[in-house]
Design a protein around this motif. Structure first.
Motif, PDB file in Angstrom:
ATOM      1  N   THR A   6       5.323 -11.241   6.417  1.00 28.79           N
ATOM      2  CA  THR A   6       3.960 -10.747   6.285  1.00 28.79           C
ATOM      3  C   THR A   6       3.924  -9.320   6.801  1.00 28.79           C
ATOM      4  O   THR A   6       4.620  -8.969   7.735  1.00 28.79           O
ATOM      5  CB  THR A   6       2.993 -11.608   7.097  1.00 28.79           C
ATOM      6  OG1 THR A   6       3.550 -11.784   8.384  1.00 28.79           O
ATOM      7  CG2 THR A   6       2.783 -12.944   6.439  1.00 28.79           C
ATOM      8  N   THR A 162      -1.751   1.970  -0.037  1.00 29.21           N
ATOM      9  CA  THR A 162      -1.908   0.694  -0.739  1.00 29.21           C
ATOM     10  C   THR A 162      -0.661   0.371  -1.545  1.00 29.21           C
ATOM     11  O   THR A 162      -0.133  -0.746  -1.489  1.00 29.21           O
ATOM     12  CB  THR A 162      -3.117   0.763  -1.687  1.00 29.21           C
ATOM     13  OG1 THR A 162      -4.244   1.184  -0.947  1.00 29.21           O
ATOM     14  CG2 THR A 162      -3.389  -0.582  -2.317  1.00 29.21           C
ATOM     15  N   LEU A 165       2.251  -0.595   0.649  1.00 30.23           N
ATOM     16  CA  LEU A 165       2.111  -1.971   1.141  1.00 30.23           C
ATOM     17  C   LEU A 165       2.450  -2.977   0.056  1.00 30.23           C
ATOM     18  O   LEU A 165       3.077  -4.000   0.301  1.00 30.23           O
ATOM     19  CB  LEU A 165       0.672  -2.214   1.610  1.00 30.23           C
ATOM     20  CG  LEU A 165       0.308  -1.621   2.954  1.00 30.23           C
ATOM     21  CD1 LEU A 165      -1.189  -1.705   3.177  1.00 30.23           C
ATOM     22  CD2 LEU A 165       1.044  -2.351   4.062  1.00 30.23           C
ATOM     23  N   ARG A 166       2.035  -2.651  -1.175  1.00 32.36           N
ATOM     24  CA  ARG A 166       2.279  -3.554  -2.298  1.00 32.36           C
ATOM     25  C   ARG A 166       3.766  -3.651  -2.614  1.00 32.36           C
ATOM     26  O   ARG A 166       4.274  -4.713  -2.939  1.00 32.36           O
ATOM     27  CB  ARG A 166       1.460  -3.049  -3.496  1.00 32.36           C
ATOM     28  CG  ARG A 166       1.939  -3.422  -4.863  1.00 32.36           C
ATOM     29  CD  ARG A 166       1.664  -4.881  -5.186  1.00 32.36           C
ATOM     30  NE  ARG A 166       2.271  -5.196  -6.462  1.00 32.36           N
ATOM     31  CZ  ARG A 166       3.538  -5.507  -6.633  1.00 32.36           C
ATOM     32  NH1 ARG A 166       4.321  -5.599  -5.589  1.00 32.36           N
ATOM     33  NH2 ARG A 166       4.004  -5.759  -7.820  1.00 32.36           N
TER      34      ARG A 166
ATOM     35  N   THR C  99      -2.575  -5.193  -3.056  1.00 34.06           N
ATOM     36  CA  THR C  99      -1.868  -6.219  -2.298  1.00 34.06           C
ATOM     37  C   THR C  99      -2.565  -7.580  -2.372  1.00 34.06           C
ATOM     38  O   THR C  99      -2.078  -8.544  -1.818  1.00 34.06           O
ATOM     39  CB  THR C  99      -1.752  -5.811  -0.815  1.00 34.06           C
ATOM     40  OG1 THR C  99      -3.034  -5.343  -0.401  1.00 34.06           O
ATOM     41  CG2 THR C  99      -0.751  -4.710  -0.636  1.00 34.06           C
ATOM     42  N   ASP C 104      -6.585  -6.114  -7.248  1.00 39.32           N
ATOM     43  CA  ASP C 104      -5.866  -5.545  -8.379  1.00 39.32           C
ATOM     44  C   ASP C 104      -6.713  -5.621  -9.640  1.00 39.32           C
ATOM     45  O   ASP C 104      -6.751  -4.679 -10.427  1.00 39.32           O
ATOM     46  CB  ASP C 104      -4.536  -6.257  -8.605  1.00 39.32           C
ATOM     47  CG  ASP C 104      -3.737  -5.521  -9.652  1.00 39.32           C
ATOM     48  OD1 ASP C 104      -3.283  -4.406  -9.336  1.00 39.32           O
ATOM     49  OD2 ASP C 104      -3.628  -6.017 -10.782  1.00 39.32           O
ATOM     50  N   ALA C 139      -1.469 -12.861  -2.452  1.00 37.92           N
ATOM     51  CA  ALA C 139      -0.700 -11.619  -2.544  1.00 37.92           C
ATOM     52  C   ALA C 139       0.161 -11.696  -3.803  1.00 37.92           C
ATOM     53  O   ALA C 139       0.834 -12.696  -4.021  1.00 37.92           O
ATOM     54  CB  ALA C 139       0.172 -11.458  -1.318  1.00 37.92           C
ATOM     55  N   HIS C 141       3.008 -10.521  -4.683  1.00 34.88           N
ATOM     56  CA  HIS C 141       4.455 -10.733  -4.621  1.00 34.88           C
ATOM     57  C   HIS C 141       4.822 -12.190  -4.349  1.00 34.88           C
ATOM     58  O   HIS C 141       5.990 -12.543  -4.412  1.00 34.88           O
ATOM     59  CB  HIS C 141       5.119  -9.782  -3.614  1.00 34.88           C
ATOM     60  CG  HIS C 141       4.840 -10.109  -2.183  1.00 34.88           C
ATOM     61  ND1 HIS C 141       3.748  -9.624  -1.513  1.00 34.88           N
ATOM     62  CD2 HIS C 141       5.507 -10.887  -1.313  1.00 34.88           C
ATOM     63  CE1 HIS C 141       3.758 -10.087  -0.282  1.00 34.88           C
ATOM     64  NE2 HIS C 141       4.817 -10.860  -0.126  1.00 34.88           N
TER      65      HIS C 141
END
Lengths: 267, 287, 284
Positions: A6, A162, A165-166, C99, C104, C139, C141
């Motif tokens: 995380t 952003t 972080l993604r 994220t 998104d 999230a 991912h």
């Protein structure tokens, strides 16, 4: 697995602290840091300690979770403590054995510096524990937007944060995969001299950079295809709003500095 | 017997709340000159299994044997093993890093500590195996090539180590039909010339066309093993596990159910021959 | 509300800067409102370039592209064109910006200045349309490839496009994810009348569309219903493309001298044809 990590260590519960506007939390974290530096003498830290305990209690973040944020710093903490303890030789001697001596000043310095460090880390991690990364970037963007007038790219900076972080989890996963793939061709990442180890990183770093560039190119197309054209004229999903709680937080935290200074004088 | 797994289990992050069983007591032997297809839906443990074959991952319990010896017994010999059991990851073109194609292919052999001369001959040999022309592209940057060519360069990079066993994780994923058919014929030739191959695939048509044996994984366990004929004769079980079945074998099943004298089969040629025989214009061959 | 888009290309050609040949050459094409058109062709045939030309990410070297009558070269319409004809790309990892899934989907809405009050409803509607509402706070991912692609499609759907251009969106997915994504898009096309341009390598997807175009070296070489295109196995093979398995079997049977339709596409049709033929033989 690596993708389970995380980021920003957000602890998702509902609490008065979680509900605060991220801008409030960013500004008040700075106020808190200042207060910590104003603390003089052990008594001077008492208000900060009480304040910190109150916030932790309110935030609903388990205390063990808070302690975890100290773990990476334990070596630094021990180091600070020991250094101050042994190398300050002024003041009344409390203990002496051969060349080692501990003085009253040394002990008090050691305690103060360690406490300061602990307070700083606990306070700032409380901010990241109670604020999702998205809110944090929104808050930063909003706080920095007055600086746009002097040319500071507040929106771009927040967008970069952003995206970073993604993509950090994606790139970590990718690095892991490339490393394994090169190991399958006999690459050795863990032995040899410093230079040979640095050279061994090339088969990892080159593909990782190329991949990052390719992803950046793809992402640019995808963002443009979704009508992205910078910060101008954008509306927001998250609108930041100051509430009553924020006012209360400002008053309480605002008092922390004068109280700390006052408590320090009492000594 | 080239590779053998004995009661191999693997648990991710054991003793934590995130612990997950990826492999559950797998016993499987891969014979010399097999072309074993490893099939199963995403998350069934295929890739984890593949990484156990060359010691990139270690079993939490159980043993992996190569030529009868436990590969994890002596960690210092693992690198040696990886030259014998070549593993080609999914989308291997993303690992290319050298300035030229030849240098990239030479990375493995160089790590083996071979002489320059030997390296050169292996690079050329590997390029030949995957149908790349050294004169044409040997000195090119791998990043100038098409996706299909890049993948073959990556494959050559593993083949240049002359592994006894070649493990391929989804070798045709994301390729266009032309590149796919080139790559499949490369694999077919390698197998014919004596390499033992383990191939992970989602494409049942590829599996039906190439495999000599199939192992089916489901939720970390080995659900079925057998020849393609045996495996594809049980379409219901495969479908239950979320897998596809070659259309030809589905057709065979339906025709048999409709009462036609057709034998179960899974390959296009075989089906066409059977049906041609069966449907040859009414010249008296009534069943 | 007008929801359908007609896409029109007139004598369209495109050359990359510094390239010698044209990536797209003399394309004259009208894609009907509400249709589902598949574009086939191997890598480098110009499919992806065409996708980027349709919504104005690339501008024509020669000729014109119109989305609902709007010229993509007209700067006044740049953003209208992109919002009306949304593109989803191949790699599910490289087109999700935020994220959290919800943020998104909001990204496009924020870009086109949708008022804050309308956002929640449009995000939920779009995620519902691709069956991903349960994942709104996740999230990206942590999602599977098929789920990521559906989030990407939701990101476009929230902008209420009239056309979707999907550039090999299933090529990096497993069979399950592929089916999820294809079925989702086919449903959006059928139920909402969204015009779809589906670029793919998978013949079984092409077989399920209204119209199939085959591109080769930047040109459109074949154009027709799936039945018409796949009956022409030799032409497809000469372009190094596959034929769906049942069409291939039919062609193999014809080659072995069996009198059977060459334009069979599905398992059902093949079963019907073979059984009927066999019964006929038995009676004789």
């Amino acid at each position: 697995m690596l993708r389970d990590i995380t980021l920003g260590q957000y602890y998702p519960v509902d609490s008065p602290i979680h509900r605060l506007d991220p801008r409030t939390k960013i500004v008040l974290t700075i106020v808190y840091i200042v207060a910590v530096f104003f603390g003089k003498g052990l008594l001077g830290y008492l208000p900060t300690l009480l304040f910190l305990l109150l916030i932790i209690k309110l935030s609903g973040v388990p205390f063990t979770m808070m302690l975890k944020s100290l773990r990476p710093l334990r070596i630094l903490l021990i180091f600070t403590f020991v250094l101050n303890l042994f190398f300050i030789s002024s003041g009344e001697v409390l203990f002496r054995w051969r060349f080692i001596q501990i003085t009253k000043d040394g002990l008090s310095h050691a305690l103060r510096f360690s406490l300061r460090l602990i307070f700083l880390v606990l306070g700032t991690s409380l901010m990241t524990l109670t604020t999702p990364p998205v809110a944090l970037t929104d808050g930063l963007e909003s706080l920095c937007s007055p600086l746009k007038k002097i040319g500071f790219p507040a929106h771009e900076m927040a967008m970069m944060m952003t995206i970073a972080l993604r993509f950090i989890p994606t790139l970590i996963e990718e690095a892991d995969k490339i490393m394994k793939a090169q190991s399958a061709r006999g690459a050795d990442f863990s032995s040899g001299s410093v230079t040979s180890r640095a050279r061994a990183m090339i088969p990892l770093l080159v593909p990782l950079f190329i991949s990052a560039f390719r992803r950046a190119g793809d992402l640019a197309f995808a963002m443009e295809a979704r009508c992205y054209r910078g910060g101008e004229g954008r509306t927001r999903l998250h609108i930041l709003k100051f509430r009553k709680g924020d006012a209360v937080a400002f008053v309480i935290t605002g008092l922390l500095i004068p109280v700390t200074i006052f408590a320090g004088r009492l000594l | 017997m080239a590779l053998e797994l004995q009661n191999v289990s693997h648990t991710y992050q054991p003793n934590t709340p995130f612990s997950a069983v990826a492999l559950d007591n797998i016993s499987l032997s891969i014979e010399d000159r097999d072309l074993l297809a490893l099939i199963g839906h995403t998350g069934s443990g295929k890739s984890t299994l593949a990484q156990h074959l060359n010691g990139l991952m270690k079993p939490t319990s159980g043993r992996v044997l190569f030529n009868g010896k436990d590969i994890n017994e002596d960690a210092s010999r693992l690198r040696e093993l990886r030259f014998q059991v070549g593993l080609v990851f999914q989308y291997p073109e993303y690992q290319l890093f050298e300035e030229t194609v030849e240098k990239d292919i030479a990375f493995g052999p160089r790590n083996m500590g071979l002489s320059d001369e030997e390296i050169k001959s292996r690079v050329l040999g590997a390029m030949d195996l995957v149908g790349l022309n050294p004169e044409e592209i040997g000195q090119k940057s791998p990043f100038e090539l098409s996706g299909g060519q890049m993948r073959r360069v990556a494959l050559a990079g593993v083949l240049a180590m002359r592994p006894k066993v070649l493990v391929l994780d989804e070798p045709t994923a994301g390729l266009d039909p032309r590149a796919r058919s080139f790559l499949l014929s490369d694999i077919k030739r390698l197998h014919r010339e004596g390499t033992t191959v383990v191939m992970i695939s989602h494409s049942m048509d590829d599996v039906a066309a190439l495999a000599t044996r199939i192992a089916v994984m489901d939720h970390g366990s080995l659900a079925m093993t057998g020849t393609p004929a045996e495996i594809f004769a049980q379409p219901q079980r495969l479908i239950q596990m979320g897998l596809n079945v070659p259309q030809v074998s589905l057709l065979a099943g339906r025709l048999i159910a409709a009462g036609l004298p057709v034998k179960p089969c899974f390959r296009m040629e075989e089906m066409a021959d059977q049906l041609a025989e069966l449907l040859k214009g009414g010249d008296g061959d009534v069943a | 509300m007008k929801k359908q888009a007609e896409l029109r290309m007139e004598n369209l050609s495109f050359k990359y800067e510094g390239a010698e040949g044209f990536a797209v050459k003399n394309v004259d094409l009208t894609i009907e409102k509400g249709s589902f058109t598949t574009v086939l062709g191997h890598n480098g045939s110009g499919k992806s370039t065409l996708a980027k030309l349709i919504n104005g990410l690339f501008l024509p070297t020669q000729g014109k592209v119109f989305v609902d009558g709007m010229d993509t070269q007209d700067e006044q319409h740049t953003w209208d064109v992109r919002a009306r004809a949304g593109v989803v790309f191949q790699n599910p990892d490289n087109q999700i910006v935020a994220t959290v899934v919800k943020d998104d989907v909001a990204f496009g809405l924020e870009n086109i200045g949708v008022p804050h009050e309308q956002m929640e409803a449009r995000i939920e509607e779009a995620l519902g349309a691709v069956d991903m509402l349960d994942f709104i706070d996740r999230a990206p991912h942590m999602l599977s490839g098929g789920q990521k692609q559906r989030v990407a499609i939701a990101g476009i759907m929230a902008m209420k496009p009239a056309a979707l251009i999907l550039d090999e969106v299933t090529s990096m997915l497993d069979p399950k994810g592929r089916k999820e994504v294809f079925d989702t898009v086919r449903r959006l096309n059928k139920q909402r009348g969204i015009t779809v341009v589906w670029i793919t390598h998978f013949m079984e997807e092409a077989a399920l569309s209204d119209r199939v175009l085959v591109m080769h070296r930047g040109e459109i070489r074949m154009d027709g219903t799936p039945r018409e295109v796949f009956a022409n196995g030799d032409a497809l093979r000469s372009l190094r493309l596959d034929v769906p398995p049942m069409a291939l079997l039919a062609q193999e049977l014809v080659r072995r001298g069996i009198d059977i339709r060459e334009d069979i596409l599905s398992l059902d049709e093949m079963e019907r044809e073979v059984v009927a033929k066999w019964r006929l033989n038995c009676k004789m």
